[in-house]
Design a protein around this motif. Structure first.
Motif, short mmCIF file in Angstrom:
data_model
loop_
_atom_site.label_atom_id
_atom_site.label_comp_id
_atom_site.label_asym_id
_atom_site.label_seq_id
_atom_site.Cartn_x
_atom_site.Cartn_y
_atom_site.Cartn_z
N LEU A 194 67.28 25.11 63.53
CA LEU A 194 66.97 25.04 62.29
C LEU A 194 65.40 24.27 62.30
CD1 LEU A 194 69.76 22.95 60.49
CD2 LEU A 194 69.26 25.21 60.30
N ALA A 195 65.10 23.65 63.20
CA ALA A 195 63.66 23.01 63.36
C ALA A 195 62.95 24.41 63.95
CB ALA A 195 63.72 21.67 64.38
N LEU A 196 63.29 25.00 64.74
CA LEU A 196 62.70 25.99 65.47
C LEU A 196 62.14 27.27 64.35
CD1 LEU A 196 64.02 25.78 68.87
CD2 LEU A 196 61.66 25.31 68.32
N VAL A 197 63.12 27.42 63.69
CA VAL A 197 62.97 28.56 62.68
C VAL A 197 61.99 28.04 61.72
CG1 VAL A 197 64.09 29.97 61.00
CG2 VAL A 197 65.07 29.69 63.06
N THR A 198 62.19 26.67 61.26
CA THR A 198 61.03 26.25 60.28
C THR A 198 59.73 26.24 60.89
OG1 THR A 198 62.99 24.96 59.34
CG2 THR A 198 60.56 24.30 58.84
N PHE A 199 59.41 25.81 62.01
CA PHE A 199 58.44 25.57 62.76
C PHE A 199 57.91 26.94 63.05
CE2 PHE A 199 56.34 25.45 66.76
CZ PHE A 199 55.18 24.77 66.69
N ALA A 200 58.53 28.04 63.65
CA ALA A 200 58.07 29.36 63.50
C ALA A 200 57.77 29.91 62.26
CB ALA A 200 59.06 30.34 64.24
N PHE A 201 58.34 29.82 61.22
CA PHE A 201 57.88 30.48 59.84
C PHE A 201 56.66 29.82 59.31
CE2 PHE A 201 62.12 32.42 58.39
CZ PHE A 201 62.18 33.36 59.17
N ARG A 202 56.48 28.51 59.63
CA ARG A 202 55.20 27.67 59.12
C ARG A 202 53.98 28.19 59.75
NH1 ARG A 202 55.22 22.17 59.66
NH2 ARG A 202 53.41 22.13 58.51
N ARG A 203 54.22 28.97 61.02
CA ARG A 203 53.04 29.42 61.94
C ARG A 203 52.59 30.93 61.69
NH1 ARG A 203 53.64 27.13 67.69
NH2 ARG A 203 51.94 28.45 68.11
N VAL A 204 53.70 31.66 61.05
CA VAL A 204 53.13 32.98 60.58
C VAL A 204 53.23 33.25 58.92
CG1 VAL A 204 54.31 33.79 62.52
CG2 VAL A 204 55.72 33.70 60.40
N LYS A 263 57.46 37.33 59.13
CA LYS A 263 58.68 36.30 59.16
C LYS A 263 59.80 37.04 60.11
CE LYS A 263 57.78 32.69 56.22
NZ LYS A 263 57.77 31.94 55.14
N GLY A 264 59.91 38.33 59.71
CA GLY A 264 60.97 39.15 60.32
C GLY A 264 60.67 39.35 61.86
N GLY A 265 59.22 39.70 62.07
CA GLY A 265 58.97 39.77 63.66
C GLY A 265 59.11 38.27 64.09
N ILE A 315 57.85 19.73 70.58
CA ILE A 315 57.56 18.83 69.89
C ILE A 315 56.06 18.40 69.67
CG2 ILE A 315 57.94 16.52 69.60
CD1 ILE A 315 60.81 16.70 70.40
N PRO A 316 55.21 18.28 70.52
CA PRO A 316 53.85 18.05 70.35
C PRO A 316 53.22 19.13 69.49
CG PRO A 316 54.19 17.77 72.66
CD PRO A 316 55.60 18.31 72.19
N ALA A 317 53.38 20.34 69.61
CA ALA A 317 52.86 21.21 68.80
C ALA A 317 53.40 21.15 67.39
CB ALA A 317 53.25 22.71 69.27
N MET A 318 54.63 20.75 67.05
CA MET A 318 55.32 20.55 65.82
C MET A 318 54.35 19.55 65.02
SD MET A 318 59.57 21.02 66.54
CE MET A 318 60.28 22.42 66.58
N ARG A 319 54.38 18.41 65.79
CA ARG A 319 53.63 17.35 65.30
C ARG A 319 52.34 17.50 64.88
NH1 ARG A 319 55.97 13.12 69.93
NH2 ARG A 319 57.88 12.46 68.53
N ARG A 320 51.39 18.30 65.66
CA ARG A 320 50.06 18.69 65.40
C ARG A 320 50.19 19.53 64.08
NH1 ARG A 320 49.84 19.47 70.93
NH2 ARG A 320 50.05 21.84 70.51
N LEU A 321 50.96 20.29 63.73
CA LEU A 321 51.32 21.19 62.54
C LEU A 321 51.56 20.27 61.33
CD1 LEU A 321 50.99 23.86 61.45
CD2 LEU A 321 53.51 24.33 62.03
N GLY A 322 52.32 19.30 61.67
CA GLY A 322 52.56 18.36 60.50
C GLY A 322 54.00 18.68 59.49
N ARG A 323 54.11 17.95 58.77
CA ARG A 323 55.35 17.96 58.34
C ARG A 323 55.32 18.98 56.93
NH1 ARG A 323 58.08 12.66 56.48
NH2 ARG A 323 59.43 14.14 55.46
N THR A 324 54.21 19.13 56.30
CA THR A 324 54.07 20.11 55.01
C THR A 324 53.33 21.43 55.42
OG1 THR A 324 51.77 19.24 54.75
CG2 THR A 324 53.59 17.87 53.73
N ALA A 325 53.92 22.21 54.56
CA ALA A 325 53.50 23.72 54.91
C ALA A 325 52.09 23.80 54.71
CB ALA A 325 54.19 24.61 53.93
N PRO A 326 51.33 24.72 55.37
CA PRO A 326 49.76 24.82 55.25
C PRO A 326 49.52 25.31 53.77
CG PRO A 326 50.55 26.44 57.03
CD PRO A 326 51.74 25.45 56.36
#
Length: 178
Positions: free
Chosen positions: A102-112, A117-119, A167-178
């Motif tokens: 769940l955390a990794l899909v959320t993180f990946a989706f926030r980065r694209v 998202k399909g890719g 986790i360090p990259a997740m923290r840099r991105l933060g909790r809220t969507a860009p």
């Protein structure tokens, strides 16, 4: 790719449980089938009842929670002197292993972007599938040469490395969507 590598390490750790839980608990008196059922029920219940935690606490905290509990569960199974302890480890592992996906899909989706998202899912699952293959082979070699407890220590290390990488990259991105 980073979330994919991290998910791959989670998948490799999962192989240790799904491939060797029954065999490990046979060494402690049996109950591996029940332990696998308890593990699967724990994953399902956690995702259904607690899956929204990642949305509330953020990907980094969800990943830390998941990899920490999962690693603790695998370590408990490695050290289990009796089946009951192995069952407790399976529950811990099941609750923990539910969160990284769940955390990794959320993180990946926030980065694209929305159109990628399909890719992103394709990359995540491809790396996870490759790691499942590689982790299976490695776990088999470790089990053959060092015994079943060593396989669970390998899985523990894989989960710790998974969290350490992302986790360090997740923290840099933060909790809220860009």
């Amino acid at each position: 790719v980073l979330p994919g590598v991290s998910l791959g390490l989670v998948s490799a750790a999962g192989v240790t449980l799904t491939g060797f839980l029954v065999l490990r608990l046979a060494e402690t008196g049996g109950g591996g089938g029940a332990a696998y059922g308890v593990y699967a029920a724990s994953v399902l219940a956690t995702r259904l009842l607690l899956g929204g935690i990642v949305d509330r606490v953020g990907s980094a905290a969800g990943m830390a929670l998941g990899t920490g509990l999962g690693a603790a569960g695998l370590a408990v199974i490695a050290l289990a002197p009796v089946t009951a302890v192995g069952l407790a480890g399976a529950v811990l592992c099941g609750v923990g292993i539910a969160f990284p996906w769940l955390a990794l899909v959320t993180f990946a989706f926030r980065r694209v972007g929305d159109h990628e998202k399909g890719g992103a899912m394709g990359v995540l699952t491809a790396i996870s599938d490759a790691a499942t293959f590689g982790g299976s082979v490695l776990a088999g070699v470790v089990a053959d040469s060092l015994g079943y407890p060593a396989v669970f220590w390998l899985g523990t290390g894989s989960l710790v490395l998974s969290g350490t990488l992302v986790i360090p990259a997740m923290r840099r991105l933060g909790r809220t969507a860009p």
